[in-house]
Design a protein around this motif. Structure first.
Motif, PDB file in Angstrom:
ATOM      1  N   GLY A  42       0.785  -1.224   0.000  1.00  0.00           N
ATOM      2  CA  GLY A  42       0.000   0.000   0.000  1.00  0.00           C
ATOM      3  C   GLY A  42       0.817   1.274   0.000  1.00  0.00           C
ATOM      4  N   LYS A  43       2.128   1.149  -0.099  1.00  0.00           N
ATOM      5  CA  LYS A  43       2.989   2.336  -0.081  1.00  0.00           C
ATOM      6  C   LYS A  43       3.818   2.423  -1.352  1.00  0.00           C
ATOM      7  N   GLN A  44       4.347   3.621  -1.605  1.00  0.00           N
ATOM      8  CA  GLN A  44       5.205   3.809  -2.756  1.00  0.00           C
ATOM      9  C   GLN A  44       6.599   3.262  -2.489  1.00  0.00           C
ATOM     10  N   ARG A  45       7.271   2.930  -3.563  1.00  0.00           N
ATOM     11  CA  ARG A  45       8.659   2.493  -3.429  1.00  0.00           C
ATOM     12  C   ARG A  45       9.493   3.674  -2.964  1.00  0.00           C
ATOM     13  N   GLU A  46      10.397   3.417  -2.026  1.00  0.00           N
ATOM     14  CA  GLU A  46      11.217   4.494  -1.473  1.00  0.00           C
ATOM     15  C   GLU A  46      12.678   4.088  -1.429  1.00  0.00           C
ATOM     16  N   LEU A  47      13.529   5.087  -1.499  1.00  0.00           N
ATOM     17  CA  LEU A  47      14.960   4.851  -1.402  1.00  0.00           C
ATOM     18  C   LEU A  47      15.320   4.465   0.021  1.00  0.00           C
ATOM     19  N   VAL A  48      16.116   3.425   0.159  1.00  0.00           N
ATOM     20  CA  VAL A  48      16.674   3.044   1.458  1.00  0.00           C
ATOM     21  C   VAL A  48      18.088   3.587   1.587  1.00  0.00           C
ATOM     22  N   ALA A  49      18.915   3.277   0.602  1.00  0.00           N
ATOM     23  CA  ALA A  49      20.299   3.740   0.605  1.00  0.00           C
ATOM     24  C   ALA A  49      20.881   3.567  -0.787  1.00  0.00           C
ATOM     25  N   ASP A  50      21.829   4.421  -1.127  1.00  0.00           N
ATOM     26  CA  ASP A  50      22.560   4.210  -2.367  1.00  0.00           C
ATOM     27  C   ASP A  50      24.027   4.558  -2.174  1.00  0.00           C
ATOM     28  N   ILE A  51      24.828   4.146  -3.157  1.00  0.00           N
ATOM     29  CA  ILE A  51      26.273   4.314  -3.050  1.00  0.00           C
ATOM     30  C   ILE A  51      26.833   4.540  -4.443  1.00  0.00           C
TER      31      ILE A  51
END
Length: 126
Positions: A42-51
């Motif tokens: 029920g939620k949008q995809r979101e950034l957790v972490a990037d490198i």
């Protein structure tokens, strides 16, 4: 063609730890940023972490201090170490890579494309 294969999801109790990995393979010339995203029901995809390829990291505020992203450029692999997990971390976790393919390089087209993994489920029980 580029493939991203994730592994390491599963079920863990709150406060526990999980490690995810994502290996990219195929016709890869280079990989710029790599990252992890998540999508809860029920939620949008979101950034957790990037490198970045130089190792510069960026984290969502909700995971700072608990998650650690790293990568092995020689193996085209990105990792996510998740500690002190909370029930709200429950989601499908997706790997993303900004890839320049060999075909692009041969055509002198150096704008990276986004490739995504199939997703791996992480469930944190309370």
């Amino acid at each position: 063609q580029v493939q991203l294969v994730e592994s390491g999801g599963g079920l863990v109790q709150a406060g526990g730890s999980l490690s995810l990995s994502c290996a990219a393979s195929g016709s890869i010339f280079s990989i710029n940023a790599m990252g992890w995203y998540r999508q809860a029901p029920g939620k949008q995809r979101e950034l957790v972490a990037d490198i970045t390829s130089d190792g510069i990291t960026n984290y969502a505020d909700s995971v700072k201090g608990r998650f650690t992203i790293s990568r092995d450029n020689a193996k085209n692999t990105v990792y996510l170490q998740m500690d002190s997990l909370k029930p709200e971390d429950t989601a499908v976790y997706y790997c993303r890579a900004a890839v320049i393919t060999t075909a692009q390089a041969m055509a002198h087209m150096y704008i990276p494309r986004s490739d995504w993994g199939q997703g791996t489920q992480v469930t944190v029980s309370s």
